[in-house]
Write a protein that holds these residues in place. Structure first.
Motif, PDB file in Angstrom:
ATOM      1  N   LYS A   1      -2.645   7.020  -2.270  1.00  0.00           N
ATOM      2  CA  LYS A   1      -3.885   6.813  -3.021  1.00  0.00           C
ATOM      3  C   LYS A   1      -3.722   7.409  -4.416  1.00  0.00           C
ATOM      4  CE  LYS A   1      -7.800   7.526  -0.929  1.00  0.00           C
ATOM      5  NZ  LYS A   1      -8.984   8.168  -0.326  1.00  0.00           N
TER       6      LYS A   1
ATOM      7  N   THR B   1      -4.779   2.152  -3.565  1.00  0.00           N
ATOM      8  CA  THR B   1      -3.545   2.510  -2.858  1.00  0.00           C
ATOM      9  C   THR B   1      -2.483   1.431  -3.066  1.00  0.00           C
ATOM     10  OG1 THR B   1      -4.286   1.406  -0.849  1.00  0.00           O
ATOM     11  CG2 THR B   1      -4.777   3.766  -1.030  1.00  0.00           C
TER      12      THR B   1
ATOM     13  N   ASP C   1       0.853  -1.179   0.000  1.00  0.00           N
ATOM     14  CA  ASP C   1       0.000   0.000   0.000  1.00  0.00           C
ATOM     15  C   ASP C   1       0.888   1.228   0.000  1.00  0.00           C
ATOM     16  OD1 ASP C   1      -2.492  -1.179  -0.054  1.00  0.00           O
ATOM     17  OD2 ASP C   1      -2.687  -1.233   2.123  1.00  0.00           O
TER      18      ASP C   1
END
Length: 99
Positions: free
Chosen positions: A68, A77, A65
């Motif tokens: 975004k 993400t 991750d």
């Protein structure tokens, strides 16, 4: 000539391993769904180290991750760390597919 009746069918694992080796990957081969920048960090504003062009084949090394983004028609993400023609870096996972 037909294969012997007792020959074992190829399983998905061996097919993926063969595909990865054929692509020169130590992990999983990927293909760019759209042209996307290869970046130093998993953020859309990080310095680009190169381009992973649409339809090109590369190697997926890992994922994580990160920042975004809204790229290649998706909000996410998730970023993939890839190798493409000797370049290593992060691409938006929405822009690649596993092959």
């Amino acid at each position: 000539m037909a294969a012997p009746a007792n020959a074992a069918p190829a399983d998905a694992t061996s097919v993926k391993a063969t595909s990865a080796k054929a692509a020169g990957c130590s992990n999983r081969p990927i293909k760019a769904k759209e042209s996307v920048n290869i970046r130093k960090k998993p953020t859309a504003t990080a310095t680009a180290v190169g381009l992973f062009p649409k339809g090109a084949n590369g190697c997926y090394d890992s994922g994580m991750d990160g920042q975004k983004y809204n790229l290649c028609g998706k909000k996410s993400t998730v970023w993939s760390y890839i190798t493409y023609k000797g370049m290593k870096g992060w691409v938006a996972e929405a822009c690649v597919k596993f092959v």
